[in-house]
Enzyme design. Structure first.
Site, PDB file in Angstrom:
ATOM      1  CE1 TYR A 185      22.042 -49.818 -18.841  1.00  0.00           C
ATOM      2  CE2 TYR A 185      21.825 -47.457 -19.176  1.00  0.00           C
ATOM      3  CZ  TYR A 185      21.259 -48.719 -19.112  1.00  0.00           C
ATOM      4  OH  TYR A 185      19.914 -48.862 -19.324  1.00  0.00           O
ATOM      5  CG  ASP A 207      25.505 -42.863 -24.172  1.00  0.00           C
ATOM      6  OD1 ASP A 207      24.777 -41.883 -23.897  1.00  0.00           O
ATOM      7  OD2 ASP A 207      25.169 -44.041 -23.952  1.00  0.00           O
ATOM      8  CE1 TYR A 259      17.278 -52.630 -16.174  1.00  0.00           C
ATOM      9  CE2 TYR A 259      16.753 -50.733 -14.813  1.00  0.00           C
ATOM     10  CZ  TYR A 259      17.271 -51.267 -15.973  1.00  0.00           C
ATOM     11  OH  TYR A 259      17.774 -50.435 -16.930  1.00  0.00           O
ATOM     12  CE  LYS A 301      19.456 -41.739 -17.612  1.00  0.00           C
ATOM     13  NZ  LYS A 301      20.276 -42.711 -18.333  1.00  0.00           N
TER      14      LYS A 301
HETATM   15  C1  LIG Z   1      20.104 -43.846 -19.314  1.00  0.00           C
HETATM   16  C2  LIG Z   1      21.161 -44.070 -20.305  1.00  0.00           C
HETATM   17  C3  LIG Z   1      20.888 -44.656 -21.558  1.00  0.00           C
HETATM   18  C4  LIG Z   1      19.527 -45.196 -21.919  1.00  0.00           C
HETATM   19  O1  LIG Z   1      18.557 -44.208 -21.982  1.00  0.00           O
HETATM   20  P1  LIG Z   1      17.000 -44.617 -21.864  1.00  0.00           P
HETATM   21  O2  LIG Z   1      16.273 -43.331 -22.054  1.00  0.00           O
HETATM   22  O3  LIG Z   1      16.834 -45.201 -20.493  1.00  0.00           O
HETATM   23  O4  LIG Z   1      16.718 -45.614 -22.918  1.00  0.00           O
HETATM   24  C5  LIG Z   1      21.934 -44.784 -22.457  1.00  0.00           C
HETATM   25  N1  LIG Z   1      23.170 -44.346 -22.161  1.00  0.00           N
HETATM   26  C6  LIG Z   1      23.475 -43.775 -20.983  1.00  0.00           C
HETATM   27  C7  LIG Z   1      24.862 -43.284 -20.730  1.00  0.00           C
HETATM   28  C8  LIG Z   1      22.484 -43.634 -20.005  1.00  0.00           C
HETATM   29  O5  LIG Z   1      22.790 -43.090 -18.821  1.00  0.00           O
END
Ligand SMILES: *Cc1c(COP(=O)(O)O)cnc(C)c1O
Length: 422
Positions: free
Chosen positions: A140, A240, A15, A269
């Site tokens: 997100y 997610d 970014y 993550k």
């Molecule tokens: C960080 C994140 C993503 C994206 O993961 P990347 O490894 O950065 O592509 C998707 N969903 C959530 C909830 C996130 O925190």
């Protein structure tokens, strides 16, 4: 030429502009929960490398797992070939999530792409034309195009990319607060699902904490209701857990707060303890059976580095390390220290709200113009944080020392105080 000059002129950062308009700090090395700059300073890490380094850095067990694996097999293509570390990892993920079918991929965003594609395939396999997704405001889910299209339309990149993104449906996010009443959001969800049940393939959400879209903690009741309604309309529930997974909220996965199982889960993550880029999409047996027994018959996705053995081996070591420790107690202690220290930010003039759960501590400001100043103040005082918009927050490694955690929050508060006094 000094390497930082190369960085300035040739290397994009997240970014950012090129060259960067903001200061980029040169890191020489990391150890435990410290970042050492090549300019000599040591910073306490309040970000755990975007919430991934759950055990801190340079853990001997994780280092050893990688060293051992690199001697055996650094990489092998996953098309038509299998390897032990991927099987061991998938077994662990199946046991931890209660789901069945694991797709190993390279990043969180890719796992979200695969989840969306899987949901479309599932509906298609059932003979249904359901091509829309339902998502929450403030969501997100990543930066690739499919993932972006289910991020909040107002606080994400929708306005920049415009009609290039697919159009999906958004519903009111449950109100802020783990114990807050969420009946209004549930009512809207019921109405939207009833109205769009024939178009919606899946409902994607971040369980319990909406992360990068606002660090919003909400009531598990909402998740329970979402599960119930998705089952009723045969809409796949996609949790997610990329940010919330592996203990960040105090449960291994945040869905456990509502005692529900999604149809599809994405994780990333913390999966490799912050060592290697790896994520996964995991589905129920029902989802993989329906796709595999249909005319389509296959899940159409296959990244080059799928199931990378180095990443699998360090993920295995990271999960073992987590399970052999009393991580729930570590997370609980961190949570109560956050609660105590954040209390002192509640009455500051610039502060709108403070909230925390697990290893996540958040100060929300009334205005969004202070992020850089707060970061500069904290760095000058030995703490690495990266606030965004109105949010000054910290997500720490489970191994952080109590005094360091207290210093993180105290420094955040001092930074805000220094602005009030300007
Ligand atoms: C960080 C994140 C993503 C994206 O993961 P990347 O490894 O950065 O592509 C998707 N969903 C959530 C909830 C996130 O925190």
């Amino acid at each position: 030429m000094n390497w930082l000059d190369i960085d300035k002129n040739h290397v994009w950062h997240p970014y950012n502009s090129l060259p960067s308009k903001t200061k980029i700090l040169p890191v020489e090395k990391t150890d435990k929960t410290s970042i050492f700059l090549s300019t000599g300073e040591e910073l306490i890490d309040a970000m755990s490398s975007w919430w991934s380094a759950i055990h801190g850095y340079n853990n001997p067990k994780l280092n050893d797992a990688l060293k051992k694996q690199v001697e055996i097999m650094p990489h092998i293509m996953f098309g038509g070939l299998a390897h032990e570390q991927a099987s061991i990892l998938s077994k662990k993920l199946v046991e931890l999530t209660g789901l069945n079918s694991v797709f190993l991929c390279d990043s969180g965003s890719v796992s979200v792409e695969v989840a969306l594609k899987t949901a479309i395939l599932y509906q298609k396999a059932k003979g249904l034309k359901k091509f829309k997704f339902l998502a929450l405001e403030n969501a997100y889910h990543g930066d690739t195009l499919g993932a972006m299209s289910v991020c909040d339309p107002n606080n994400s990149m929708h306005s920049i990319y415009g009609s290039y993104l697919s159009k999906h449906i958004f519903t009111k996010a449950p109100s802020l607060g783990f114990s807050s009443d969420c009946s209004e959001a549930i009512k809207e969800l019921e109405n939207i699902l009833e109205k769009n049940k024939n178009e919606v393939a899946g409902f994607i959400l971040e369980p319990i904490v909406q992360g990068a879209g606002g660090m919003r903690i909400y009531n598990p009741e909402y998740l329970k209701k979402a599960r119930e309604l998705c089952t009723k309309y045969d809409i796949l529930l996609i949790a997610d857990e990329i940010a919330t997974g592996f203990g960040h909220t105090g449960k291994m996965f945040a869905c456990e707060w509502a005692s529900i199982k999604p149809d599809i889960m994405t994780i990333g993550k913390g999966l490799t303890g912050g060592y290697m880029t790896m994520a996964a999409m995991i589905t129920s047996k029902n989802v993989s059976d329906i796709i595999s027994n249909s005319e389509i018959g296959v899940l159409m996705h296959g990244p080059t580095f799928m199931g990378n053995p180095l990443a699998c081996s360090v993920a295995n070591a990271s999960i073992d390390l987590l399970l052999e420790k009393s991580w729930q107690n570590d997370v609980k202690s961190i949570e109560s220290i956050f609660t105590q220290e954040l209390e002192k930010a509640k009455d500051l003039k610039l502060v709108k709200d403070v909230r925390n759960i697990g290893v996540i501590g958040v100060i929300e400001l009334k205005d969004d113009c202070y992020a850089q100043k707060i970061q500069d103040y904290c760095v000058a005082n030995g703490v690495w944080i990266r606030p965004f918009g109105k949010l000054v927050y910290s997500i720490v490694a489970y191994t952080i020392k109590e005094e360091d955690l207290r210093k993180i929050v105290k420094t955040m508060i001092k930074a805000i105080n220094s602005l009030e006094n300007q």
